[in-house]
Design a protein around this motif. Sequence first.
Motif, PDB file in Angstrom:
ATOM      1  N   UNK A   1       0.836  -1.192   0.000  1.00 18.84           N
ATOM      2  CA  UNK A   1       0.000   0.000   0.000  1.00 18.84           C
ATOM      3  C   UNK A   1       0.870   1.240   0.000  1.00 18.84           C
ATOM      4  N   UNK A   2       0.626   2.106  -0.965  1.00 18.47           N
ATOM      5  CA  UNK A   2       1.531   3.252  -1.100  1.00 18.47           C
ATOM      6  C   UNK A   2       0.827   4.461  -1.693  1.00 18.47           C
ATOM      7  N   UNK A   3       1.263   5.639  -1.229  1.00 11.11           N
ATOM      8  CA  UNK A   3       0.837   6.904  -1.840  1.00 11.11           C
ATOM      9  C   UNK A   3       2.051   7.473  -2.562  1.00 11.11           C
ATOM     10  N   UNK A   4       1.855   7.938  -3.786  1.00  5.81           N
ATOM     11  CA  UNK A   4       2.977   8.440  -4.579  1.00  5.81           C
ATOM     12  C   UNK A   4       3.011   9.954  -4.693  1.00  5.81           C
ATOM     13  N   UNK A   5       1.828  10.572  -4.803  1.00  4.59           N
ATOM     14  CA  UNK A   5       1.865  12.031  -4.939  1.00  4.59           C
ATOM     15  C   UNK A   5       0.603  12.648  -4.369  1.00  4.59           C
ATOM     16  N   UNK A   6       0.759  13.882  -3.928  1.00  2.00           N
ATOM     17  CA  UNK A   6      -0.342  14.633  -3.330  1.00  2.00           C
ATOM     18  C   UNK A   6      -0.197  16.058  -3.831  1.00  2.00           C
ATOM     19  N   UNK A   7      -1.226  16.581  -4.502  1.00  2.00           N
ATOM     20  CA  UNK A   7      -1.082  17.952  -5.016  1.00  2.00           C
ATOM     21  C   UNK A   7      -2.358  18.759  -4.848  1.00  2.00           C
ATOM     22  N   UNK A   8      -2.159  20.075  -4.743  1.00  2.00           N
ATOM     23  CA  UNK A   8      -3.267  21.015  -4.596  1.00  2.00           C
ATOM     24  C   UNK A   8      -3.284  21.888  -5.856  1.00  2.00           C
ATOM     25  N   UNK A   9      -4.455  22.003  -6.469  1.00  2.00           N
ATOM     26  CA  UNK A   9      -4.573  22.773  -7.709  1.00  2.00           C
ATOM     27  C   UNK A   9      -5.811  23.652  -7.665  1.00  2.00           C
ATOM     28  N   UNK A  10      -5.790  24.686  -8.478  1.00  2.00           N
ATOM     29  CA  UNK A  10      -6.967  25.552  -8.611  1.00  2.00           C
ATOM     30  C   UNK A  10      -7.570  25.287  -9.986  1.00  2.00           C
ATOM     31  N   UNK A  11      -8.862  25.007 -10.033  1.00  2.00           N
ATOM     32  CA  UNK A  11      -9.519  24.739 -11.317  1.00  2.00           C
ATOM     33  C   UNK A  11      -9.987  26.049 -11.930  1.00  2.00           C
ATOM     34  N   UNK A  12      -9.244  26.548 -12.914  1.00  2.00           N
ATOM     35  CA  UNK A  12      -9.625  27.787 -13.600  1.00  2.00           C
ATOM     36  C   UNK A  12     -10.656  27.489 -14.674  1.00  2.00           C
ATOM     37  N   UNK A  13     -11.070  28.509 -15.419  1.00  2.00           N
ATOM     38  CA  UNK A  13     -12.109  28.283 -16.421  1.00  2.00           C
ATOM     39  C   UNK A  13     -11.601  27.457 -17.600  1.00  2.00           C
TER      40      UNK A  13
END
Length: 203
Positions: A1-13
């Motif tokens: 069991x593994x997590x590889x990436x975690x990211x925060x993004x803003x959804x623009x138009x």
Amino acid sequence: MKLFSLSVLYKGTTKSNLLKAAFDLSSFSFFQKSSVQEFMTFTSDLIVQRSSIGSRASVKEQEYLCHVYVRNDSLGAVVIADGEYPSRVCFTLLDKVLEEFSRQVSSIDWPSGSPDTVHYTALDSYLAKYQNPREADAMSKVQAELDETKIILHNTMESLLERGEKLDDLVQKSEHLGNQSKAFYKTVRNKLEHTHTHTHNNS
């Protein structure tokens, strides 16, 4: 069991904007790392771009599961895990991260911020802490509410695309991917297609 990436993004138009990301690529070889990281960024970006506001979804891509949550205020987060990692824990993590991020980073900075300008340092420690879902589960309070939430499941990345769109074309156009990664993608893609046709002919 593994997590590889975690990211925060803003959804623009028209496109999404990457605000912060953390990676754990210790299971990949030295030569694969940069391409894998670029692909995870590209995938997270594409998934947020194609998800509706106020939705939670899981997208299966080969042996990975990408979980996304885009809030009503257009702030989104993506965690890429292996297929065995419990998705419920992933959504708890996304909830926590977005809650904290939105308190620490002003919404004025979401459309134009970048990983270099955004001051939010907790992603790496969340990624490390949540590598063990049992420990993480003990911390989760949001769980009961999440169980009631509808989570959309896409079986391939392609199912996120619009009619007539091809993943290959999006890869070629992407600014997140360097030439080496694009070449790496082509090789993997050709191998997969070759295997499919090969097994198909034999059956």
